[in-house]
Design an enzyme around this catalytic site. Structure first.
Site, PDB file in Angstrom:
ATOM      1  N   ARG A   1       0.844  -1.191   0.000  1.00  0.00           N
ATOM      2  CA  ARG A   1       0.000   0.000   0.000  1.00  0.00           C
ATOM      3  C   ARG A   1       0.874   1.234   0.000  1.00  0.00           C
ATOM      4  O   ARG A   1       1.982   1.224   0.489  1.00  0.00           O
ATOM      5  CB  ARG A   1      -0.960   0.039   1.176  1.00  0.00           C
ATOM      6  CG  ARG A   1      -0.366   0.231   2.563  1.00  0.00           C
ATOM      7  CD  ARG A   1      -0.055   1.645   2.962  1.00  0.00           C
ATOM      8  NE  ARG A   1       0.193   1.729   4.386  1.00  0.00           N
ATOM      9  CZ  ARG A   1       0.969   2.651   4.966  1.00  0.00           C
ATOM     10  NH1 ARG A   1       1.626   3.536   4.246  1.00  0.00           N
ATOM     11  NH2 ARG A   1       1.113   2.691   6.289  1.00  0.00           N
TER      12      ARG A   1
ATOM     13  N   ARG B   1      -5.563   5.467   0.642  1.00  0.00           N
ATOM     14  CA  ARG B   1      -4.662   4.335   0.800  1.00  0.00           C
ATOM     15  C   ARG B   1      -4.891   3.496  -0.462  1.00  0.00           C
ATOM     16  O   ARG B   1      -5.984   3.000  -0.673  1.00  0.00           O
ATOM     17  CB  ARG B   1      -5.031   3.515   2.038  1.00  0.00           C
ATOM     18  CG  ARG B   1      -4.525   4.084   3.355  1.00  0.00           C
ATOM     19  CD  ARG B   1      -3.098   3.683   3.620  1.00  0.00           C
ATOM     20  NE  ARG B   1      -2.680   3.860   5.011  1.00  0.00           N
ATOM     21  CZ  ARG B   1      -2.299   5.012   5.554  1.00  0.00           C
ATOM     22  NH1 ARG B   1      -2.330   6.102   4.833  1.00  0.00           N
ATOM     23  NH2 ARG B   1      -1.896   5.079   6.821  1.00  0.00           N
TER      24      ARG B   1
ATOM     25  N   CYS C   1       0.532  11.426   9.037  1.00  0.00           N
ATOM     26  CA  CYS C   1       1.488  10.992  10.062  1.00  0.00           C
ATOM     27  C   CYS C   1       2.896  10.985   9.448  1.00  0.00           C
ATOM     28  O   CYS C   1       3.101  10.375   8.400  1.00  0.00           O
ATOM     29  CB  CYS C   1       1.137   9.590  10.562  1.00  0.00           C
ATOM     30  SG  CYS C   1       2.314   8.977  11.776  1.00  0.00           S
TER      31      CYS C   1
ATOM     32  N   THR D   1       5.308   9.219   9.977  1.00  0.00           N
ATOM     33  CA  THR D   1       5.901   7.880   9.791  1.00  0.00           C
ATOM     34  C   THR D   1       5.672   7.361   8.379  1.00  0.00           C
ATOM     35  O   THR D   1       6.310   6.401   7.963  1.00  0.00           O
ATOM     36  CB  THR D   1       5.290   6.857  10.772  1.00  0.00           C
ATOM     37  OG1 THR D   1       3.867   6.757  10.497  1.00  0.00           O
ATOM     38  CG2 THR D   1       5.516   7.255  12.215  1.00  0.00           C
TER      39      THR D   1
ATOM     40  N   ARG E   1       3.918   0.685   2.560  1.00  0.00           N
ATOM     41  CA  ARG E   1       4.083  -0.466   3.429  1.00  0.00           C
ATOM     42  C   ARG E   1       3.873  -1.694   2.559  1.00  0.00           C
ATOM     43  O   ARG E   1       2.814  -1.871   1.974  1.00  0.00           O
ATOM     44  CB  ARG E   1       3.068  -0.506   4.575  1.00  0.00           C
ATOM     45  CG  ARG E   1       3.260  -1.751   5.465  1.00  0.00           C
ATOM     46  CD  ARG E   1       2.117  -1.952   6.463  1.00  0.00           C
ATOM     47  NE  ARG E   1       1.994  -0.864   7.398  1.00  0.00           N
ATOM     48  CZ  ARG E   1       2.785  -0.679   8.448  1.00  0.00           C
ATOM     49  NH1 ARG E   1       3.781  -1.541   8.677  1.00  0.00           N
ATOM     50  NH2 ARG E   1       2.614   0.345   9.258  1.00  0.00           N
TER      51      ARG E   1
ATOM     52  N   ARG F   1       4.688  -7.265  13.354  1.00  0.00           N
ATOM     53  CA  ARG F   1       3.456  -6.890  14.033  1.00  0.00           C
ATOM     54  C   ARG F   1       2.520  -8.081  14.169  1.00  0.00           C
ATOM     55  O   ARG F   1       2.749  -9.137  13.593  1.00  0.00           O
ATOM     56  CB  ARG F   1       2.749  -5.766  13.244  1.00  0.00           C
ATOM     57  CG  ARG F   1       3.616  -4.532  13.068  1.00  0.00           C
ATOM     58  CD  ARG F   1       2.846  -3.391  12.457  1.00  0.00           C
ATOM     59  NE  ARG F   1       2.244  -3.768  11.186  1.00  0.00           N
ATOM     60  CZ  ARG F   1       1.375  -2.967  10.555  1.00  0.00           C
ATOM     61  NH1 ARG F   1       1.012  -1.821  11.071  1.00  0.00           N
ATOM     62  NH2 ARG F   1       0.876  -3.337   9.398  1.00  0.00           N
TER      63      ARG F   1
END
Ligand code: ADP
Ligand code: DAR
Length: 339
Positions: A109, A204, A246, A248, A255, A284
């Site tokens: 994504r 996204r 964000c 990050t 990702r 995760r």
């Protein structure tokens, strides 16, 4: 007056925001009315935040750079962000799991925000609606193989298609305002390409398959972006790449990850963690961020998004998965090897 972060907080915004810096920045307001005080609300409300800040518009990255630069350098491990080098060219990779024993699914994504709109934590309902219409219009250009159907969350929609309302971190930032209005999800006919509209970022863009074919999932997303970029102008910066709510997610905002069952390494977390860290990957739980591992299924994805290209991310994930699967195969767990 001390900043209102909890004593227990270890967030990067608390680490890098001194009182002097805050006093210097607190009176600054972006053209859209966004302030540093608004940006740090999530980190104040959630002492367990890792970074603790969400931005309301592209201008915030410049206006609050005195604190954002050290936060971004700290998180992404880049010193003085260079000019971000994008490279989303197609790749050819052999199957990392040819026996189909470990990898259950692959997802790649990217986040995208559209020019002339604030980020999702700083959008009015009317702005959300305009954004939604712009995106719906752009989706018409997708060719066969990517074309599909947009499902507004305000209409009749199969609950299995919904993405979840934002977590408490996103709630405190204002990302959930007016949910589910102005939100929706796009699925291509074959469901391999999807778009979340109005989740943490405007978009996204997701390529996802229950397969081990990393290259195909990655290349499919790259093809979709080529079409969408002809009709939507994404917010991009020379140093930070694609700008996101964000920090990050800056840079590639990519990702790339797999759901992978590792019965042996689940019992040898130190070894798993060592391999993951060596390949700069993120480990995760099964459901992604802030979730537990169920039935030894891990979500393993790239950790870095800024300071490396999209191609480097997918090839780095591939190398890491080869190492992880090799370790899984050779491990003996309690005298028994899961075959
Ligand atoms: P983001 O990609 O925006 O950082 P998450 O990683 O939390 O968000 O994932 C969002 C959703 O996608 C979660 O429900 C997560 O379980 C799911 N997901 C992530 N990676 C995969 C994968 N490889 N296969 C299937 N679902 C996935
Ligand atoms: N929970 C926030 C954000 C961390 C990164 N994840 C995102 N952006 N979904 C924190 O500061 O911990």
């Amino acid at each position: 007056m001390s900043l209102p972060f909890a004593v227990s907080s270890k967030s990067l915004i608390k680490k890098h925001l001194s009182q002097d810096t805050y006093k210097r920045l607190e009176t600054l307001v972006t053209a859209s009315g966004f302030t540093l005080e608004k940006a740090i609300q999530s980190g104040i409300a959630n002492p367990d935040s890792s970074i603790g800040i969400y931005l309301g518009d592209a201008e915030s990255y410049e206006l609050f750079s005195d604190v954002l630069t050290p936060v971004i350098e700290d998180y992404h491990g880049v010193a003085k962000p260079q000019i971000h080098q994008a490279d989303f060219s197609p790749v050819k990779l052999s199957d990392p799991d040819p026996e189909k024993k470990y990898i259950l699914s692959t997802r790649v994504r990217v986040a995208r925000n559209i020019e002339n709109y604030n980020f999702t934590c700083h959008l009015s309902l009317q702005e959300r609606k305009c954004l939604e219409q712009d995106v719906i219009e752009a989706l018409q250009v997708l060719p066969a193989g990517l074309a599909g159907t947009y499902h507004s969350f305000e209409g009749e929609v199969d609950k299995s298609l919904l993405f979840k309302k934002g977590d408490r971190f996103q709630e405190a930032a204002g990302i959930n305002s007016d949910f589910p209005k102005g939100r929706g999800i796009f699925y291509s006919e074959d469901t391999r390409f999807r778009i979340w509209l109005g989740e943490e970022d405007h978009l996204r863009l997701i390529s996802q398959e229950s397969s081990t074919d990393l290259a195909n999932v990655y290349n499919h997303l790259g093809q979709a972006l080529i079409f969408l970029e002809k009709h939507l102008k994404f917010i991009k910066d020379n140093r930070y790449g694609y700008l996101t709510t964000c920090p990050t997610n800056l840079g590639t905002s990519m990702r790339a990850g797999v759901h992978i069952r590792l019965r042996n390494l689940a019992e040898n977390r130190i070894l798993l963690r060592e391999i993951v860290d060596r390949h700069q990957l993120q480990l995760r739980g099964t459901g992604g961020e802030n979730t537990e591992v169920e039935d030894c299924v891990f979500d393993i994805s790239n950790k870095r998004r800024l300071g490396l290209s999209e191609k480097a991310i997918i090839t780095g994930l591939y190398s890491g998965l080869l190492a992880i699967i090799d370790a899984e195969k050779t491990l003996v767990n309690n005298g028994e090897v899961y075959v």
